[in-house]
Design a protein around this motif. Structure first.
Motif, PDB file in Angstrom:
ATOM      1  N   ALA A  31      11.049   4.488  -8.789  1.00 38.09           N
ATOM      2  CA  ALA A  31       9.681   5.189  -8.122  1.00 38.09           C
ATOM      3  C   ALA A  31       9.859   6.318  -7.002  1.00 38.09           C
ATOM      4  O   ALA A  31       8.934   6.873  -6.718  1.00 38.09           O
ATOM      5  CB  ALA A  31       8.888   4.140  -7.855  1.00 38.09           C
TER       6      ALA A  31
ATOM      7  N   SER B 129       4.717   6.169  -4.834  1.00 37.94           N
ATOM      8  CA  SER B 129       5.211   6.045  -5.932  1.00 37.94           C
ATOM      9  C   SER B 129       5.048   7.272  -6.852  1.00 37.94           C
ATOM     10  O   SER B 129       4.092   7.734  -7.051  1.00 37.94           O
ATOM     11  CB  SER B 129       4.853   4.523  -6.815  1.00 37.94           C
TER      12      SER B 129
ATOM     13  N   ARG C  45       2.094   1.756  -3.634  1.00 37.98           N
ATOM     14  CA  ARG C  45       0.859   2.411  -4.496  1.00 37.98           C
ATOM     15  C   ARG C  45       0.709   3.911  -3.999  1.00 37.98           C
ATOM     16  O   ARG C  45       0.415   4.571  -5.019  1.00 37.98           O
ATOM     17  CB  ARG C  45      -0.345   1.463  -4.065  1.00 37.98           C
ATOM     18  N   ARG C  46       0.911   4.276  -2.958  1.00 39.78           N
ATOM     19  CA  ARG C  46       0.529   5.531  -2.521  1.00 39.78           C
ATOM     20  C   ARG C  46       1.667   6.661  -2.699  1.00 39.78           C
ATOM     21  O   ARG C  46       1.324   7.895  -3.138  1.00 39.78           O
ATOM     22  CB  ARG C  46       0.079   5.708  -0.993  1.00 39.78           C
TER      23      ARG C  46
ATOM     24  N   GLU D  90       0.760  -1.289  -0.004  1.00 39.86           N
ATOM     25  CA  GLU D  90      -0.065  -0.069   0.104  1.00 39.86           C
ATOM     26  C   GLU D  90       0.947   1.139  -0.027  1.00 39.86           C
ATOM     27  O   GLU D  90       0.708   2.277  -0.605  1.00 39.86           O
ATOM     28  CB  GLU D  90      -0.989   0.076   1.392  1.00 39.86           C
TER      29      GLU D  90
ATOM     30  N   ALA E 298       5.270   6.862 -10.086  1.00 39.78           N
ATOM     31  CA  ALA E 298       4.293   6.802 -11.259  1.00 39.78           C
ATOM     32  C   ALA E 298       3.101   6.802 -11.038  1.00 39.78           C
ATOM     33  O   ALA E 298       2.454   6.899 -12.027  1.00 39.78           O
ATOM     34  CB  ALA E 298       4.849   5.399 -11.620  1.00 39.78           C
ATOM     35  N   SER E 299       2.469   6.716  -9.898  1.00 40.59           N
ATOM     36  CA  SER E 299       1.103   6.675  -9.446  1.00 40.59           C
ATOM     37  C   SER E 299       0.743   8.273  -8.949  1.00 40.59           C
ATOM     38  O   SER E 299      -0.413   8.272  -8.410  1.00 40.59           O
ATOM     39  CB  SER E 299       0.717   5.658  -8.682  1.00 40.59           C
ATOM     40  N   GLY E 300       1.718   9.203  -8.978  1.00 41.82           N
ATOM     41  CA  GLY E 300       1.249  10.635  -8.673  1.00 41.82           C
ATOM     42  C   GLY E 300       1.770  10.781  -7.243  1.00 41.82           C
ATOM     43  O   GLY E 300       1.209  11.938  -6.701  1.00 41.82           O
ATOM     44  N   GLY E 301       2.148   9.783  -6.573  1.00 39.55           N
ATOM     45  CA  GLY E 301       2.666  10.200  -5.421  1.00 39.55           C
ATOM     46  C   GLY E 301       4.253  11.115  -5.219  1.00 39.55           C
ATOM     47  O   GLY E 301       4.491  11.331  -6.615  1.00 39.55           O
TER      48      GLY E 301
END
Length: 248
Positions: free
Chosen positions: A178, A128, A125-126, A122, A130-133
């Motif tokens: 990331a 990174s 995901r939060r 998690e 690459a995911s806007g983090g």
């Protein structure tokens, strides 16, 4: 620079000590707990008294839904996260493997391995890029048991912590691009309540005398290492397994 961090199992021991040190740095801290809300609220109040911001977040790390919910709560409260301390863990009373029940083994691995992986997943995901983090740092709590094996005591716990070492090394390579650093500390004989929960409250004091430094460590000493790994001062450190064990 002020940090926003989530600490699992932060109502006691090393997790609580990390929370208090973070408070002294005026960081924002999400204090995760599973059962003892009173202890978690006491930690929250102590962090605030030290100058930080804090909230208490209930959740069992071995539950995927709980892990997602605790990250949601921390993100909603602070606007994002810069660091995660993967600290929640349990032991059981000293026993040779031959006498361990399936229920005990499942509990040890569900919390210490599966729980740690869910939290790390998690966090990835939060935070990174690459995911806007905005990137960040994960600090895993391993143990000197991972390299000592804990024969006739906790070979289940030792094996669980060895999994954390491997996850730390692999995830550091996976998440470096990331923008996330991943490290672990491996505490040795530290004076915390975990020994009492394993049926030997005097274990750290008794065995600590046999370390090269001649004493057990404190939760605060372990917490200093965690804070350093979260901080920008360790910006080129990733994939490290830092022993905090008095030379044991």
């Amino acid at each position: 620079m002020s940090k926003r961090i989530l600490i699992t199992g932060a109502s006691r021991g090393i997790g609580r000590a990390v929370a208090l040190l973070a408070g002294h740095r005026r960081w924002s801290v999400a204090v995760n707990y599973r059962d003892n809300r009173t202890a978690a609220e006491q930690t929250v109040n102590a962090v605030r008294a030290a100058g930080g911001t804090a909230i208490a977040v209930r959740g069992d790390v071995s539950s995927e839904a709980d892990v997602i919910a605790m990250f949601d709560a921390a993100t909603d409260a602070f606007g994002g996260l810069d660091g995660v301390v993967n600290n929640a863990g349990v032991v059981a009373p000293a026993s040779p493997l031959a006498d361990m029940t399936l229920e005990r083994l499942r509990r040890i691995f569900d919390i210490n391995v599966l729980g740690a992986y869910l939290v790390a997943r998690e966090a990835a995901r939060r935070m990174s890029l690459a995911s806007g983090g905005q990137g960040g740092a994960i600090v895993n709590l391993s143990s000197a048991a991972a390299r000592l094996g804990s024969p006739n005591e906790y070979v289940d716990y030792a094996g669980a912590k060895a999994a954390i070492d491997t996850m730390t090394i692999g995830l550091a390579k996976e998440l470096g691009p990331a923008g996330i650093r991943v490290n672990a500390i491996r505490p040795g004989l530290i004076e915390t309540e975990i020994h009492a929960s394993g049926g030997a409250p005097d274990r750290a004091e008794r065995l600590g005398k046999m370390t090269p430094m001649g004493r057990a460590g404190t939760a605060e000493e372990a917490a200093e290492a965690v804070i350093w790994l979260l901080d920008d001062r360790s910006s080129y450190v990733t994939g490290a397994l830092l022993d905090v064990s008095g030379g044991r």
